[in-house]
Design an enzyme around this catalytic site. Structure first.
Site, PDB file in Angstrom:
ATOM      1  N   LYS A   1      -6.075  -9.117 -16.053  1.00 21.45           N
ATOM      2  CA  LYS A   1      -6.212  -9.750 -14.790  1.00 21.45           C
ATOM      3  C   LYS A   1      -7.307 -10.080 -14.322  1.00 21.45           C
ATOM      4  CE  LYS A   1      -4.132  -8.894 -10.008  1.00 21.45           C
ATOM      5  NZ  LYS A   1      -3.510  -7.999  -9.430  1.00 21.45           N
TER       6      LYS A   1
ATOM      7  N   ASP B   1       8.152 -12.566  -6.546  1.00 25.62           N
ATOM      8  CA  ASP B   1       7.446 -12.673  -7.796  1.00 25.62           C
ATOM      9  C   ASP B   1       6.680 -11.284  -8.054  1.00 25.62           C
ATOM     10  OD1 ASP B   1       6.179 -13.893  -5.282  1.00 25.62           O
ATOM     11  OD2 ASP B   1       4.275 -13.806  -6.615  1.00 25.62           O
TER      12      ASP B   1
ATOM     13  N   ASP C   1       2.008  -5.346  -9.391  1.00 26.75           N
ATOM     14  CA  ASP C   1       0.997  -5.766  -8.630  1.00 26.75           C
ATOM     15  C   ASP C   1       0.629  -5.138  -7.363  1.00 26.75           C
ATOM     16  OD1 ASP C   1       1.095  -8.016 -10.256  1.00 26.75           O
ATOM     17  OD2 ASP C   1       2.347  -9.262  -9.078  1.00 26.75           O
TER      18      ASP C   1
END
Length: 493
Positions: free
Chosen positions: A117, A260, A270
């Site tokens: 990421k 999402d 996330d």
């Protein structure tokens, strides 16, 4: 040499890699290379995550590992890609999204996908730069491993690497890459993407891919007349319900529960503007960008159900009947309250169920809400009291101690038939001493910005085993300082 994307290939360190996601059709992803960062350095490493992944400890210390997990080099068999998905953000359809700064390197033979990421631009970066900054990368690294230590399903963080390369956010910051691992990073939004584009073949391919790998029992079910897709929706609903119960019990606020950001495997995924509660305020909003309070702490269970409804809508072309899809979603409404009450019983040291347990829990929550008592400290002190500490340490948390005593007497009566030692052991295993409070993370970040990474290492050590006492580190389990309430965490990272 071209290597099949699903082949297992060993490199010099003995690792073996493949990429099962890359066996899906081209519409699911884009192959690309990470964008290198200059002069990388280590910020933090999780040896526990490395062991789970199957990395050799010596290699994990090497300069080669540093380059690989910064996106500057690849190992044989790695097949990097970014996946496409869509989603609802803050309740509004956002259209196509995708891995805007995440690049999957592949899958180790232990079955875990590895994703960088902050490794640079992808076709799904939209207006972003594909980078992550040091502060948010440290927060995600520490919280991923903190949730693992708490026993809550989560993606994990293998390491954080930094670079002095400049990244512009509200101000100029430095770049970082966090390496994440999970059995799968597939989200609700992956299904929404193909449903919204009326791409039934791709939708079915994705559902079959996930069911065959992660929910094979759905192929054998007699639920819903043997409808595997409805059984899949029910299984995801139940995993999500159990996850929400764990979040609520530990006082965790996610902050951005967009579709999402919801894992198809029921993982916490996330880590952006998250927070563990300080004082117990059910309406607490941890995301400075969430001006409407959509993702407040007390809204999380209902938002999860809303997100599951979106998933059900996406799967409806495969399920067939709307009534069948709604029946599959109904399991959430049964599982969440059962799982939450079970978690609260454990926090209260109650190994068995009795009819009056729900009022006992609700009465306590009302007392804690009235005084906004510190969530983590209250539960730990109550646990320590059951283990022999003076009850006054618990009563001291309340201005209206007499009002708390009314509940405490009910609690004592409920424990009349429970061996105290067993209750204390259960409570100490259910109520952590250490959680990743915002101010602790902020201190570690500020030190890391001065190139001092000892705070990251110390927090990682405590958060990996948060139920242990860790003598000498009581300051990390104390009340937040006054300035902690002024910390603003937003979606910017």
């Amino acid at each position: 040499m071209n290597i099949p994307s699903n082949a297992m290939v060993a490199d010099e360190s003995g690792l073996r890699w493949r990429n099962e996601f890359a066996t899906l059709p081209p519409k699911f992803f884009t192959r690309l290379q990470p964008t290198p960062l200059p002069d990388p350095y280590w910020v933090g490493r999780s040896n526990a995550a490395a062991q789970q992944l199957g990395l050799e400890a010596e290699w994990f210390l090497s300069s080669e590992a540093l380059e690989v997990f910064t996106g500057n080099a690849l190992l044989p068999g790695m097949d990097p890609l970014a996946s496409v998905y869509s989603g609802h953000q803050f309740g509004v359809w956002a259209g196509q999204l995708g891995d805007g700064r995440a690049i999957m390197l592949g899958q180790s033979e232990s079955g875990f996908e590895v994703q960088l990421k902050g490794a640079g631009l992808t076709p799904y970066s939209r207006m972003g730069d594909g980078r992550a900054v040091l502060r948010s990368s440290i927060r995600e690294f520490l919280c991923s491993e903190a949730m693992q230590g708490l026993g809550i399903p989560t993606t994990r963080a293998l390491c954080v690497t930094g670079s002095d390369a400049r990244v512009r956010r509200e101000e100029i910051e430095t770049a970082a890459v966090v390496t994440r691992t999970a059995t799968s990073f597939i989200r609700f939004g992956h299904f929404e993407h193909f449903w919204a584009g009326d791409k039934l073949d791709e939708l079915r391919t994705l559902a079959d891919f996930v069911i065959d790998r992660f929910y094979p029992e759905c192929r054998l079910t007699d639920r819903f007349g043997g409808n595997a897709y409805a059984a899949f929706l029910e299984a995801v609903s139940e995993r999500t319900a159990a996850l929400m119960a764990q979040w609520q019990a530990v006082g965790f606020c996610h902050g951005v529960m967009n579709t999402d950001n919801m894992s198809i495997l029921g993982l916490t995924i996330d880590y952006g503007p998250f927070q563990f509660l300080d004082g117990f305020n059910p309406r607490h909003i941890c995301n400075h960008s969430d001006t409407g309070g959509r993702y407040a702490y007390n809204q999380q269970p209902s938002v999860a159900y809303w997100n599951l409804y979106c998933l059900g809508q996406s799967l409806l072309p495969l399920i067939g009947e709307k009534e069948t899809a709604l029946a599959a979603l109904e399991s959430y409404q049964a599982v969440f309250p059962r799982e939450f009450l079970g978690r609260m019983r454990a926090k209260l040291g109650l190994p068995d169920a009795q009819d009056g347990d729900l009022p006992l829990v609700e009465g306590l929550l009302a007392v804690l809400r009235q005084e906004q008592t510190d969530w983590t400290i209250f539960w730990r002190r109550l646990s320590q009291h059951m283990a022999g500490a003076d009850v006054q340490t618990v009563r001291d948390l309340f201005v209206d101690a007499a009002g708390f005593d009314v509940w405490l007497n009910l609690f004592i009566d409920r424990h009349a038939s429970v061996p105290r030692a067993a209750a204390a052991a259960l409570m100490l295993q259910s109520n952590p001493k250490f959680v990743l409070r915002n101010h602790l993370g902020q201190k570690a970040i500020e030190a890391a910005q001065r190139k001092d990474y000892s705070g990251v290492a110390t927090l990682l050590k405590l958060l990996e085993t948060p139920f242990e006492e860790h003598p000498g580190f009581d300051d990390y389990a104390g009340f937040p300082p006054d300035w902690a309430s002024s910390i603003e965490i937003s979606c910017s990272s």
